[in-house]
Scaffold this motif. Structure first.
Motif, short mmCIF file in Angstrom:
data_model
loop_
_atom_site.label_atom_id
_atom_site.label_comp_id
_atom_site.label_asym_id
_atom_site.label_seq_id
_atom_site.Cartn_x
_atom_site.Cartn_y
_atom_site.Cartn_z
N VAL A 162 8.17 8.44 -22.52
CA VAL A 162 10.17 7.74 -22.41
C VAL A 162 10.84 8.40 -21.20
O VAL A 162 11.92 8.23 -20.65
N ASP A 163 10.52 10.08 -21.13
CA ASP A 163 10.57 10.98 -20.50
C ASP A 163 10.96 10.42 -18.46
O ASP A 163 11.63 9.91 -18.11
N GLN A 164 9.84 9.70 -18.24
CA GLN A 164 9.07 9.34 -17.44
C GLN A 164 10.45 7.60 -16.59
O GLN A 164 10.29 7.96 -15.50
N LEU A 165 10.29 7.05 -17.84
CA LEU A 165 10.86 5.63 -17.70
C LEU A 165 12.25 5.52 -17.33
O LEU A 165 13.44 5.23 -17.48
N ARG A 166 12.58 6.65 -17.99
CA ARG A 166 14.39 7.58 -17.95
C ARG A 166 14.23 8.52 -16.82
O ARG A 166 15.32 8.05 -16.09
N ASP A 167 13.42 8.72 -16.14
CA ASP A 167 13.58 9.31 -15.05
C ASP A 167 14.15 8.74 -13.31
O ASP A 167 13.78 7.39 -13.56
N PRO A 168 15.52 8.71 -12.99
CA PRO A 168 15.75 7.89 -12.28
C PRO A 168 15.12 7.35 -10.86
O PRO A 168 15.37 6.56 -10.39
N ARG A 169 14.70 8.77 -10.51
CA ARG A 169 13.07 9.16 -9.80
C ARG A 169 12.06 7.74 -10.58
O ARG A 169 11.56 7.12 -8.78
N PHE A 170 11.89 7.08 -11.59
CA PHE A 170 11.03 6.18 -11.97
C PHE A 170 11.69 4.90 -11.87
O PHE A 170 11.10 4.03 -11.06
N ASP A 190 0.65 -1.43 0.18
CA ASP A 190 -0.26 -0.22 0.13
C ASP A 190 0.51 1.50 -0.16
O ASP A 190 0.47 2.18 -0.71
N VAL A 191 2.31 1.34 0.81
CA VAL A 191 2.91 2.05 0.84
C VAL A 191 3.51 2.71 -0.38
O VAL A 191 3.62 3.76 -1.28
N LEU A 192 4.02 1.64 -1.34
CA LEU A 192 4.56 1.75 -2.43
C LEU A 192 3.67 2.21 -3.49
O LEU A 192 4.32 3.19 -4.10
N LEU A 193 2.37 1.83 -3.79
CA LEU A 193 1.91 2.29 -4.52
C LEU A 193 0.99 3.59 -4.55
O LEU A 193 1.09 4.08 -5.44
N GLU A 194 0.96 3.96 -3.07
CA GLU A 194 0.40 5.52 -3.33
C GLU A 194 1.59 5.93 -3.03
O GLU A 194 1.61 7.46 -4.04
N ALA A 195 3.00 6.07 -2.85
CA ALA A 195 4.00 6.82 -3.33
C ALA A 195 4.27 6.71 -4.93
O ALA A 195 4.78 8.04 -5.77
N PHE A 196 3.79 5.46 -5.37
CA PHE A 196 4.20 5.73 -7.18
C PHE A 196 3.52 6.55 -7.75
O PHE A 196 3.02 7.47 -9.09
N LEU A 197 1.83 6.11 -6.74
CA LEU A 197 0.86 6.70 -7.58
C LEU A 197 0.98 8.89 -7.62
O LEU A 197 1.23 9.49 -8.28
N ASP A 198 1.78 9.07 -6.63
CA ASP A 198 2.13 10.97 -5.75
C ASP A 198 3.23 10.73 -6.81
O ASP A 198 3.10 11.63 -7.16
N LEU A 199 3.79 9.94 -7.16
CA LEU A 199 5.45 10.03 -8.30
C LEU A 199 4.67 10.00 -9.69
O LEU A 199 5.05 11.77 -10.59
N SER A 200 3.50 9.91 -9.20
CA SER A 200 3.11 9.86 -11.39
C SER A 200 2.64 11.42 -11.52
O SER A 200 2.40 12.12 -12.77
N GLU A 201 1.67 12.15 -10.15
CA GLU A 201 1.24 13.13 -10.21
C GLU A 201 1.84 13.83 -10.71
O GLU A 201 1.20 14.60 -10.94
N GLN A 202 2.62 13.98 -9.98
CA GLN A 202 4.28 14.48 -10.07
C GLN A 202 4.45 15.47 -11.71
O GLN A 202 4.83 16.08 -11.91
#
Length: 209
Positions: free
Chosen positions: A108-116, A65-77
């Motif tokens: 492509v930019d997102q997939l290359r983003d080190p955060r992601f 749950d923590v990781l999925l919410e963190a990913f959702l937040d990152l995607s929104e950013q």
């Protein structure tokens, strides 16, 4: 005067909670990239974030749950960084190819983003062996994006740019699935040129014109 000073210096619990939440997001994404999903623990996330594990359990029931919410937040950013027009739908300029190419370049930019990249690879790998996690990740992280593509294809159908008998969900796989496979399995580089070509092949086919 002492009462007034006390009121002014009282801690803002809302601000403190938001700082803790963001620290937990960052810690969860960093850890899963460093050690993988199986070795990521609530205790490890708490230690990295500088909070007690009871703080995490107060907001989430599991590390998934923590990781999925963190990913959702990152995607929104990432969406906010791209601009408001990409936050909720793929823009409809009337040119389907151009719209798809634009949003795939952002992907492509997102997939290359080190955060992601690191944490998303770790979760994707774990989702293959953990069916429940995989299904949850698809529903929460992937499905909203797929729905945007399907909606854009339907809009093109209404404009007469795509055959009415085409299934939008199958159509979108012609550009989404090859990109995901190439990225996940390192079968080739991902680039703007690559995703532009995927769109051209999907919309115009391979047969001589």
């Amino acid at each position: 005067m002492s009462l007034k000073k006390s009121a002014q210096s009282a801690p803002d619990s809302t601000r403190r909670s938001e700082r803790s939440r963001r620290a937990i997001y960052d810690a969860a994404l960093t850890l899963v990239a460093e050690v993988g999903y199986p070795r990521t623990t609530i205790e490890g996330i708490a230690a990295r974030a500088g909070v007690g594990k009871q703080t995490i359990y107060r907001w989430w029931s599991s590390k998934a749950d923590v990781l999925l919410e963190a990913f959702l937040d990152l995607s929104e950013q990432v969406s906010r960084d791209a601009g408001p027009e990409y936050e909720f739908a793929i823009p409809d300029t009337g040119d389907l190819a151009a719209d798809l190419k634009a949003v795939l370049r952002l992907t492509v930019d997102q997939l290359r983003d080190p955060r992601f990249e690191g944490p998303s690879r770790a979760l994707a790998a774990e989702g293959v062996v953990d069916e429940q996690l995989g299904r949850i990740a698809v529903a929460k992280l992937l499905e909203p994006s797929l729905q945007m593509y399907a909606d854009r294809v339907r809009s093109a159908q209404e404009a007469g740019q795509v055959r009415p008998d085409v299934d939008p969900r199958i159509a979108l796989e012609l550009w989404v699935s090859p990109l995901a496979q190439r990225w996940l399995q390192y079968t080739g580089p991902i680039s703007y040129e690559y995703t532009d070509t995927l769109v051209d092949y999907a919309l115009y086919g391979l047969a001589p014109r």
